[in-house]
Design a protein around this motif. Structure first.
Motif, PDB file in Angstrom:
ATOM      1  N   VAL A  69      11.599 -19.008   7.940  1.00  0.00           N
ATOM      2  CA  VAL A  69      11.935 -19.210   6.540  1.00  0.00           C
ATOM      3  C   VAL A  69      13.421 -18.965   6.338  1.00  0.00           C
ATOM      4  CG1 VAL A  69      11.510 -18.428   4.205  1.00  0.00           C
ATOM      5  CG2 VAL A  69       9.651 -18.481   5.867  1.00  0.00           C
ATOM      6  N   PRO A  70      14.117 -19.913   5.781  1.00  0.00           N
ATOM      7  CA  PRO A  70      15.534 -19.678   5.547  1.00  0.00           C
ATOM      8  C   PRO A  70      15.745 -18.584   4.511  1.00  0.00           C
ATOM      9  CG  PRO A  70      14.810 -21.704   4.480  1.00  0.00           C
ATOM     10  CD  PRO A  70      13.665 -21.216   5.320  1.00  0.00           C
ATOM     11  N   GLY A  71      16.804 -17.868   4.676  1.00  0.00           N
ATOM     12  CA  GLY A  71      17.140 -16.867   3.683  1.00  0.00           C
ATOM     13  C   GLY A  71      16.287 -15.629   3.788  1.00  0.00           C
ATOM     14  N   ASP A  72      15.817 -15.332   4.966  1.00  0.00           N
ATOM     15  CA  ASP A  72      15.022 -14.127   5.168  1.00  0.00           C
ATOM     16  C   ASP A  72      15.802 -12.911   4.700  1.00  0.00           C
ATOM     17  OD1 ASP A  72      12.590 -13.082   7.175  1.00  0.00           O
ATOM     18  OD2 ASP A  72      14.235 -11.681   6.880  1.00  0.00           O
ATOM     19  N   PRO A 124       8.358  -5.173   2.254  1.00  0.00           N
ATOM     20  CA  PRO A 124       8.965  -4.603   3.457  1.00  0.00           C
ATOM     21  C   PRO A 124      10.348  -5.193   3.691  1.00  0.00           C
ATOM     22  CG  PRO A 124       7.362  -6.282   4.057  1.00  0.00           C
ATOM     23  CD  PRO A 124       7.290  -6.137   2.555  1.00  0.00           C
ATOM     24  N   PRO A 125      11.287  -4.380   4.171  1.00  0.00           N
ATOM     25  CA  PRO A 125      12.611  -4.918   4.492  1.00  0.00           C
ATOM     26  C   PRO A 125      12.508  -6.103   5.445  1.00  0.00           C
ATOM     27  CG  PRO A 125      12.657  -2.532   4.548  1.00  0.00           C
ATOM     28  CD  PRO A 125      11.212  -2.930   4.388  1.00  0.00           C
ATOM     29  N   PHE A 126      13.325  -7.084   5.205  1.00  0.00           N
ATOM     30  CA  PHE A 126      13.389  -8.315   6.007  1.00  0.00           C
ATOM     31  C   PHE A 126      12.092  -9.126   5.940  1.00  0.00           C
ATOM     32  CE2 PHE A 126      15.262  -4.657   8.337  1.00  0.00           C
ATOM     33  CZ  PHE A 126      16.579  -4.850   7.959  1.00  0.00           C
ATOM     34  N   GLY A 127      11.162  -8.717   5.077  1.00  0.00           N
ATOM     35  CA  GLY A 127       9.869  -9.380   5.055  1.00  0.00           C
ATOM     36  C   GLY A 127       9.062  -9.142   6.314  1.00  0.00           C
TER      37      GLY A 127
END
Ligand SMILES: [Zn+2]
Length: 343
Positions: A70-73, A231-234
C-alpha cells in the motif's frame, strides 16, 4: 520519525532550490526554538525534548514491511513519505488560517445518524481497513503528533468535521496542550503506542506495555481512555490484536487512502468509497493535507464521520488517575468484540 520525514534521502525530481531553502528555513526555526529552551508551537516537534527511549522507526523493519504494497504506509518507507514537506510554510503561532485557506474548506451535507457495524465474537480485536457501511461517510484519521502545526486547531474547528487522532505518547508529551485544544475543537484522541515501535513479532508483554500504556497515558491526559488503536506503520500480528482486546479497546485500524504533501493516494480507483478510512499525519504540510482529505471526501459525495461512532459499544474502561498507577486495561467480554480479519 520526524527526522526521517524531513530527510530527503531521495530528493524528488521536482524539488527546487527554493524548496530546499524553505526547508532550511524551517529547520533553522526548529533549531532556534530548541536553543531557546522551548518548543515553538510553530515549529515541528523538537526531538531534543523527546526521551532517549524513543526508538527510531526501523528503516528496514524486521517484518515484511508494507507487505500489502500500500502506498503511503505509516512506516514512511516510500519515497513519497520521505519527501520534503510541500505544504504552506507554518505561519506564526498567533496567525490563523488565511481567508484563502478557509475558503477552501468544503461544505458537507449533514452526516447521517451512525449505524454501528456488528462484529463477530472472538478473542482478538478486529482489524479493519475500512468500515463496511453503505452510509455516505468517510473517516479522517491523523497519526503520531510530532509536529504541532499552529493552524491545526483553527482549521479543524473551522471545518466542523469529526477527526480521529491516533497519538503516540512520546510524540505529544512535550506539548499535550496542543492536542487538548484539538480535542476541544472536536477531535477524538485514540491510541498509537507509547514509543512508536514496529509491533509485529514482538512479545505479548512488550506489545501490551505499548498498547495498554498508550491508552492509559492518553486517558489520564485527556480524560477519555481511547477505545481504538492503530499500530505504528500499520504493522501488526495476532499478538497485537489480542493485546488490543486485552487492553480494553474495541478495534485496530489500517486505512484505505493516504494523504501526504497535499496529495491523496488511493489503493483502488480514484475516489473515496463509503466507509473508507483516510490516513494523514501531523506534518508541516498539515494544512495542505487536511484540505486535500476534505476535498477528496467532498468530491466523492461523502461526509466526514467519527470512527468510534461506527464501532459497537463496549464497556467504558476506567480512566486511570495517573499514568504511573494506571491499571493495564480492562478486558471486554468476549462477546463484545471480535477478530474480524480484513487484511
Ligand atoms: Zn505512526
Amino acid at each position: 520519525m520526524l527526522l526521517r520525514h524531513l530527510r530527503p534521502r531521495h530528493p524528488r525530481p521536482t524539488a527546487t532550490p527554493t524548496r530546499f531553502r524553505r526547508l532550511a528555513a524551517v529547520i533553522t526555526v526548529v533549531i532556534a526554538g530548541a536553543l531557546a529552551g522551548g518548543a515553538s508551537p510553530a515549529a515541528p516537534h523538537s526531538r531534543g525534548g523527546a526521551p532517549s527511549a524513543t526508538p527510531a522507526a526501523p528503516s528496514s523493519p524486521g517484518g515484511p514491511g508494507n507487505s500489502r504494497g500500500v502506498p503511503g504506509d505509516d512506516s514512511g518507507a516510500t519515497p513519497l513519505e520521505e519527501g520534503l514537506p510541500d505544504g504552506p510554510s507554518p505561519r506564526p503561532a498567533d496567525a490563523g488560517p488565511s481567508r484563502d485557506i478557509l475558503a477552501r474548506i468544503p461544505t458537507f451535507p449533514a452526516a447521517p445518524p451512525p449505524q454501528p457495524i456488528t462484529l463477530p465474537a472472538g478473542a482478538s480485536a478486529p482489524w479493519l481497513t475500512h468500515i463496511p457501511t453503505t452510509q455516505p461517510v468517510a473517516f479522517i484519521t491523523i497519526d503520531d503528533g510530532w509536529v504541532k502545526h499552529p493552524q491545526a486547531f483553527a482549521l479543524i474547528r473551522a471545518a466542523q468535521v469529526p477527526v480521529t487522532l491516533f497519538l503516540t505518547v512520546n510524540a505529544i508529551q512535550d506539548d499535550p496542550g496542543h492536542f487538548a485544544r484539538l480535542q476541544a475543537a472536536g477531535a477524538v484522541i485514540e491510541a498509537h503506542t507509547i514509543s512508536h515501535p514496529n509491533l509485529r513479532g514482538r512479545s505479548y508483554d512488550f506489545q501490551r506495555r505499548e498498547i495498554c500504556g498508550s491508552a492509559d497515558r492518553l486517558g489520564a491526559m485527556y480524560g477519555r481512555r481511547p477505545v481504538l488503536f492503530r499500530p505504528p506503520f500499520g504493522e501488526q500480528d495476532p499478538t497485537t490484536l489480542r493485546a488490543v482486546r486485552d487492553c480494553g479497546m474495541r478495534a485496530a485500524f489500517f486505512w484505505k487512502e493516504t494523504v501526504n504533501n497535499g496529495v491523496v493516494r488511493y489503493q483502488v480507483g480514484r475516489k473515496v468509497q463509503c466507509g473508507d478510512i483516510i490516513l494523514m499525519h501531523f506534518r508541516p504540510a498539515f494544512v495542505a493535507d487536511f484540505l486535500a482529505a476534505l476535498q477528496a471526501i467532498h468530491d466523492a459525495g461523502l461526509t466526514p464521520a467519527l470512527l468510534a461512532d461506527y464501532l459497537p459499544d463496549g464497556p467504558e474502561p476506567a480512566i486511570p488517575s495517573s499514568p504511573v498507577s494506571a491499571p493495564p486495561g480492562r478486558d471486554l467480554p468476549a462477546s463484545s468484540i471480535s477478530g474480524d480479519q480484513r487484511n
